[in-house]
Scaffold this active site. Sequence first.
Site, PDB file in Angstrom:
ATOM      1  N   GLU B  43       0.812  -1.226   0.000  1.00 27.29           N
ATOM      2  CA  GLU B  43       0.000   0.000   0.000  1.00 27.29           C
ATOM      3  C   GLU B  43       0.837   1.263   0.000  1.00 27.29           C
ATOM      4  O   GLU B  43       0.541   2.211  -0.705  1.00 27.29           O
ATOM      5  CB  GLU B  43      -0.914   0.050   1.240  1.00 27.29           C
ATOM      6  CG  GLU B  43      -2.162  -0.777   1.150  1.00 27.29           C
ATOM      7  CD  GLU B  43      -1.889  -2.236   1.412  1.00 27.29           C
ATOM      8  OE1 GLU B  43      -0.744  -2.551   1.800  1.00 27.29           O
ATOM      9  OE2 GLU B  43      -2.800  -3.051   1.229  1.00 27.29           O
ATOM     10  N   HIS B 112     -10.510  -4.909  10.365  1.00 28.91           N
ATOM     11  CA  HIS B 112     -11.176  -4.737   9.078  1.00 28.91           C
ATOM     12  C   HIS B 112     -12.455  -3.941   9.225  1.00 28.91           C
ATOM     13  O   HIS B 112     -13.315  -3.983   8.362  1.00 28.91           O
ATOM     14  CB  HIS B 112     -11.488  -6.113   8.461  1.00 28.91           C
ATOM     15  CG  HIS B 112     -10.262  -6.837   8.032  1.00 28.91           C
ATOM     16  ND1 HIS B 112      -9.398  -7.429   8.918  1.00 28.91           N
ATOM     17  CD2 HIS B 112      -9.740  -7.053   6.803  1.00 28.91           C
ATOM     18  CE1 HIS B 112      -8.402  -7.985   8.254  1.00 28.91           C
ATOM     19  NE2 HIS B 112      -8.576  -7.772   6.973  1.00 28.91           N
TER      20      HIS B 112
END
Lengths: 433, 307
Positions: B43, B112
Site C-alpha cells: 500500500e 477490518h
Amino acid sequence: MALTHRSTNLLKPLSAAVPFTSSLRRLFSTDDATAITVETSVPFTGHKCDPPPRTIDTTPKELMTFFRDMATMRRMEIAADSLYKAKLIRGFCHLYDGQEAVAVGMEAAITKKDCIITAYRDHCIFLGRGGTLVEAFAELMGRRDGCSRGKGGSMHFYKKESGFYGGHGIVGAQVPLGIGLAFAQKYSKEEHVAFALYGDGAANQGQLFEALNMAALWDLPAILVCENNHYGMGTAEWRAAKSPAYYKRGDYVPGLKVDGMDAFAVKQACKFAKEHALKNGPIILEMDTYRYHGHSMSDPGSTYRTRDEISGVRQERDPLERIRKLILSHDIATEKELKDIEKEIRKEVDEAIAQAKESPMPDSSELFTNVYVKGFGVQSPLLTYQLCHRAKGNRAGELSSQELDNLMTIVANYRQFKIPDWFLNRKKDYKKR
Amino acid sequence: MERDARVCVIGEDVGHYGGSYKVTKDLANKYGDLRVLDTPIAENSFTGMAIGAAMTGLRPIIEGMNMGFLLLAFNQISNNCGMLHYTSGGQFTIPVVIRGPGGVGRQLGAEHSQRLESYFQSIPGIQMVACSTPYNAKGLMKAAIRSENPVILFEHVLLYNLKERIPDEEYVLNLEEAEMVRPGEHITILTYSRMRYHVMQAAKTLVNKGYDPEVIDIRSLKPFDLHTIGNSVKKTHRVLIVEECMRTGGIGASLTTAINENFHDYLDAPVVCLSSQDVPTPYAGTLEEWTVVQPTQIVTAVEQLCH
C-alpha cells in the site's frame, strides 16, 4: 574505537587521465568538436549486467561546463553555510558539497524530459535541472521569489517544467513517487526515464523494495540511484546495513557501482542506465560519493568520522579538482583562467544572494493559497482573492486596479458568483434573534 | 475512464479479479492491464507511485481494498498527496482519488472495521467525501475524478448491495454540498454513510411519535457544508449528529465545534453527538451491534433533545 573499522577505501587514488598529445588551446568554451578521451578513476562493477567501458569521449566545452557547473554548486553550498550561520536560512539545511559530480554527470547524460526526483539534499540537483541561483537562495530564505514561493524551504525545491520533482523530507518516500513518474512515462509511451535518488540511509527502507518489485514487474523505465555518502546522518553504513553493497540489493534487478566523485563515470553510468531502463526495466546505480559537511547544518559532521578522513577524501577524490586537473593537463585553460572563472562565479553567487535578499517575505494571504487548487475548503474571506485572480495566476497582493474592481464586485454580489454565505463570514448577515 | 485517457485505477485485485467488492468489474477487459493495474500488496509504495504519476498529469484512482489498509500509506497520503501542492508553491497538482470500503461490517473483526475519516481529517490539502446511495456514489465519484484536488472517497462495506434506479446519463454532484434527505422543523439530524439508514429508520418511528426531524446527509466530510447545515440549524435550533466514527477525535467532534463556533446564537440546546464506542470492533455479533449507533438510541436522543 569504532572509527577504526573504516578502512581507507574512501581514499582511492585518482588515476591519471589518458594523456592527450595534440596542441589545442584557448578556444575552450566553444570547442565542441575536439574529442578528448578520458578514463574513469576505477572500472565499473556490475551486478547481473555487463558494465559499460571506462573510457569516455568528451570535449573541451564539456570539461569547461563541468567545471563551471560544479564550481557554481560548490560556491552555492558554501554560501548557504554562511547564510545559515547568519540565521538567514532557518530550519533544516542539507548541503551537497562533495557530491557535485553526481548532479553534473547525470545532467550530462539525460534531457529535461527525463525526470529526476530526490530527497532533501536537493539544492544542486535543482541547479542542474535549470533552477537559478536567485530562486534557490530566495527559497532558502523563505522569500516570495523562491522556487516554491517561500513555502517549501530547503527540502522542497521543485521545477516542474524541467522535470525536477523535488525535494522531499521523509526519507525514502520519494522512491515510490519516482516509480510513479516512471509509470506515467510508460503509460504515455514516451521514451524517457525517471531517476529516483536516495541515500545509503534510505536504502534500508521497506518501501524501496516494494517499489523495486513493482518497477521490475511492469518493466518501468526507472533508475534508482543510491547516493552512497557512507553515512546515514550519524550512522556509518556498516552500522546500518548488513549488506552495504547497495547496487546488489536489487537481487533480480541489475546494478552498477560507480565512482560518484568522477563526473565522467557518473555520466557514463547514467547513459548506460537510461538505455537499459528503456529496454529492460529498472536498474540500480550506486554512486560512491562523499559529503564534506555534516548531515545538515545542525551536525558538525565530526563526531562520527575523523577530520583526517574528510580532508583525505578532499585531497584524493574531490570532483572539482579532478576536472581541474584534466583541464590543465589537456591545456584547455590555464590555472589563472580557472581561478578567474571561480572568482566570476563567486561574484555571481554574491549577486544572487543580494537579489534574493531584496525579495520580500510572502504576503500573509499566501498562507492560504495552494492548499487546494481553486481554493475550496479554506474557510476564509481571502478565498475571494483566489477566486478573483485564479484565471490569471497572479499572486495575492498583486491586483491591478481593474482586478480590484472585479474583486469588489464579487464581494458585493457574492451569491451570483456562487460563493456561499458563510465563506465571507459577515456577521451582519446573521439576524439577531 | 472512457472520457479521459489519463484516468487509471491502481489497487490490489482491481483488474483480473474485478475488485474485492466488484467495484472495478470488467474494467480490465475493457481498458487493459496498465490502466486497471493489479498491484502487489504494498500500500505504501503503490499509493506513492500513484501520487508520483499524478504529479506528471495522470489521474489515478487508488483503491484500498479495505480503507484500513491505507494506514500503511499514511505518510504518502499526508505528506505527498495532501501537501505537495503547497510545498511546491502550486507547481504540482495531485488529482488522485483514494477510495475504498470502510466502516463496520458484519463481524469482520477489529482491523477490518476501521473508520479512517477521523485520522485523515486533519491533513491539509485533501478533500473527503462519503457516499451513501447509488445515486450519490456515481455523482460523487465523477466529481472526485474530475477534481484537481486529491479526494478521499469513503465507501461503506455494507452499502455495496443497495439497488436504486439512477439516471443513465452523466451527472456530477458537488463535492462540497450536503444532501437534504428529509426536510423537517423540529430537529436537525446530521449524518453520513451507513448511519443515514439508521437515522431514516429512526425517523419513521419519530414521525409516528409526532416529531418532525430534518435529516441531512452531510456527504462532504472535509470541508463541511456549513451553508446547508447553518440554514437547517437556524430553522430547527437543535442538532443531533449521528456518525459511525469513534467518539474521540471523530468527524462529529469537528462538526460539533464548527456548529458551536458558527451558529451558537441559534442553538436552543447543546449539540449532541452519537458516535461509535471508543473500542476495537469486537467479533461477536451482539457486541458489534453495541459498538455502533442503533436506531433506538437515535429515537431516545431526539426525544431527550426535543423535550
